[in-house]
Design an enzyme around this catalytic site. Structure first.
Site, PDB file in Angstrom:
ATOM      1  NE  ARG A 193       4.027 -13.154 -12.326  1.00  0.00           N
ATOM      2  CZ  ARG A 193       4.353 -13.757 -13.464  1.00  0.00           C
ATOM      3  NH1 ARG A 193       5.445 -13.372 -14.129  1.00  0.00           N
ATOM      4  NH2 ARG A 193       3.606 -14.727 -13.976  1.00  0.00           N
ATOM      5  CG  HIS A 237      -1.814 -24.899 -20.117  1.00  0.00           C
ATOM      6  ND1 HIS A 237      -2.460 -24.657 -21.312  1.00  0.00           N
ATOM      7  CD2 HIS A 237      -2.392 -26.017 -19.607  1.00  0.00           C
ATOM      8  CE1 HIS A 237      -3.387 -25.578 -21.505  1.00  0.00           C
ATOM      9  NE2 HIS A 237      -3.362 -26.406 -20.491  1.00  0.00           N
TER      10      HIS A 237
END
Length: 642
Positions: A283, A226
């Site tokens: 971010r 992942h």
């Protein structure tokens, strides 16, 4: 006006932000752990502040120490980079409360999006497409497979795919434990796992004056555990309707939380082209360079400008041009379950017209405390095919002298028919890993055999001053320089290579019976030219003690006389990497009976947890480690007797 920025991060992203700061005339402040005292980002900053300790929890995750460092160094702003505290609303507020400028979105937006469960509820009201949430108590066989996911954080930690109902309870517990250790929050949720889905994301940029830009898409479908490995912009093969849906949903998500700064809205796109919201990263993303290349923008410069209160330029985002592809170069071994690797990186050099964002430099030590990414290599070209070809060739020619890396995997991935044909989904490595990590065919000119030959010939030349020049009679026997000699190497896959060579009137050469039809055209200590089947090939060679690199292959030279090692007890399980024992399996202790495949313990290394399982049905005869213990490669973890 911002005059000095402290970057609350390390490695590649700290260096990336410093580069923009230098261009803008802004002073820079680094923070560093003890393990990073000599790191490149520390050397490049105008000032640096020590954070005592080495583990992230003692250093880069200590927001109080980071704020103190900013004040002590006279910085007037803090940039969090990615990871660590970048999506921590409490840290953002602490920065602002200290009178410093926070280069990031409002803390309230960070807080809302930090909880994926809260974010999904808010975005459902904003009309963003979402997958259905599942109650763990009501999941049935027909619901499988499902995805267990941490509500906080990201990076693949706290995430599990469950395909068997019997495994759900154990995977939930493991995901909660990993999430709590990584993010301080053990909350997880469950949603349907979409097979053959694509990971597509939209880069957004928003100012404090109500303007929100959608800077196109990125495809990040090639992932392991992942975590992304290869990314590109724009995402190929999507219809205009899907692209509009993605960008509209991303803008709606940003507006729903009054977003400011750079952010990324991630989606999973089904094989039928239907997108579902995954999460919003509040971010800068690791893969932001591909968007910068395609749009000709500096996202860090925009972050700083927005933090200073400036509006985005009028007229909307710039037009996109061409295609960019990024590959993450990791110190890890894909052929051994992606095990992270440590040790000295003697040299990293990537040739060609590519961008290299690296967190390391020649001589850097790759340790156990941080992410194993060494660098990102990015190629831009007018077309996707050209960008992919340029990146693959640059990686193929790169000098990567140090721990085992995923370089060969990256090259093969970029050249795989499915990737070239833009047939992308998150199961790419699950299906193709065996093929992508298979050794070169025996006798292949690209294989380790000829590289080992080149290494041996170069070593023979390097040691030539110690070689007798003429035959000499010693004690009644003759030392004949032309007699065959041999050297032994172990390659990075553990295979042994016995290389035989001879000295003759024209210098050193392969032993003819061992290498029929192979001729040494030129031999130097730093490179060898071999002619194999009428084709000449050059093998650059570099040696660092007993570590030798020839072309793209790494070897460990073996001593002429090998001392017998101590044999391990049968059934011994040795640490495959340096790390920390974070927990033991349920009911595992000395004397316990276990079954093959049962987890005995978990090692944490480089931000990931790695299971150590019983190799056979049997009994735990020894368990010499305890939770919290740090271990080196080869440390005895357990003994299981059949």
């Amino acid at each position: 006006m911002i005059r000095s920025i402290l970057v609350a991060n390390r490695g590649e992203i700290a260096r990336r932000i410093f580069r923009t700061c230098r261009e803008l005339g802004i002073a820079t402040v680094a923070v560093h752990s003890d393990a990073d005292a000599g790191a490149p980002h520390v050397r490049e900053a105008d000032a640096a502040v020590r954070l005592p300790g080495s583990a992230p929890g003692d250093t880069y995750l200590r927001g109080d120490l980071v704020v103190e460092a900013a004040l002590a160094a006279g910085a007037d702003a803090v940039h969090p980079g990615y990871g660590f505290l970048s999506e921590n609303a409490e840290f953002a507020r602490a920065v602002q409360d200290a009178g410093l400028v926070w280069i990031g979105p409002p803390p309230a937006a960070v807080e809302t999006m930090a909880s994926k469960t809260a974010a999904k509820k808010l975005l459902a009201e904003a009309g963003v497409p979402l997958p259905a949430a599942l109650d763990p108590e009501e999941i049935r066989e027909t619901d499988l497979p499902v995805l267990v996911k941490a509500a906080a954080g990201g990076g693949g930690r706290g995430m599990r795919v469950v395909r068997e109902l019997a495994a759900l309870e154990g995977e939930l517990a493991a995901a909660r434990a990993e999430a709590a250790a990584a993010f301080g929050d053990g909350e997880v949720f469950i949603e349907p796992y979409i097979e053959r889905g694509r990971h597509v994301e939209v880069q957004v940029l928003a100012d404090a004056h109500g303007t929100v830009w959608a800077l196109g898409t990125r495809d990040c479908s090639l992932q392991r555990r992942h975590q992304k490995v290869v990314e590109e912009a724009p995402a190929p093969g999507l219809s205009g309707e899907v692209l509009r849906t993605l960008e509209d949903a991303a803008v709606a998500a940003a507006r729903a939380v009054d977003y400011e700064g750079a952010g990324t809205v991630e989606f999973l796109v089904t094989a039928e082209g239907r997108p579902f919201f995954l999460e919003m990263n509040t971010r800068l993303q690791v893969e932001h360079p591909v968007t910068e290349c395609v749009y000709g923008v500096d996202l860090v410069a925009h972050q700083i400008s927005i933090a200073e209160g400036a509006p985005l330029p009028s007229g909307g985002p710039p037009p996109a041009s061409g295609h960019a592809v990024e590959a993450r170069l990791y110190a890890e071994d894909p052929a051994r379950d992606w095990q992270p690797q440590t040790g000295r990186l003697w040299r990293l050099d990537v040739p060609g017209d590519v961008r290299v964002d690296a967190g390391v430099a020649d001589g850097s030590e790759i340790g156990i405390h941080y992410d194993p990414m060494l660098a990102k290599v990015i190629a831009w070209a007018p077309t996707r095919d050209a960008a992919v070809r340029k990146l693959a060739r640059a990686l193929e020619l790169a000098s990567v002298h140090g721990p085992v890396t995923n370089r060969d995997l990256l090259v093969r991935s970029l050249r795989h028919p499915d990737f070239r044909g833009a047939r992308l989904d998150t199961g790419f490595y699950e299906r193709n890993l065996a093929e992508l990590t298979a050794p070169d065919p025996a006798g292949s000119p690209d294989g380790a055999g000829y590289a080992a030959l080149a290494a041996a010939l170069a070593a023979a030349v390097r040691d030539a001053p110690r070689r007798p020049r003429v035959a000499a009679r010693v004690g009644g026997w003759r030392n004949v320089p032309s007699a065959p000699a041999s050297r032994r190497y172990i390659d990075e896959r553990g295979a042994a290579h016995e290389v035989r060579y001879v000295w003759g009137r024209d210098g050193v050469a392969p032993e003819p019976s061992a290498y029929p039809g192979v001729r040494a055209v030129a031999v130097r200590a730093d490179g060898v030219v071999l002619e194999v089947g009428g084709v000449r090939r050059r093998f650059p060679v570099a040696a660092y003690g007993d570590r030798v690199f020839a072309d793209r292959h790494g070897f460990t030279a073996q001593p002429r006389l090998v001392e017998p090692g101590r044999a391990a007890t049968p059934g011994s399980l040795l640490a495959p990497m340096p790390g920390t024992v974070v927990r033991l399996g349920e009911g595992v202790s000395e004397g316990a009976e276990v079954v093959a495949g049962q987890p005995l313990l978990w090692l944490e290394a480089m931000k990931m947890e790695h299971r150590v399982v019983a190799p056979v049905d049997g009994k735990v005869a020894a368990l010499p480690v305890v939770v919290g213990q740090q271990v080196d490669v080869g440390t005895l973890l357990a003994v299981v007797t059949p």
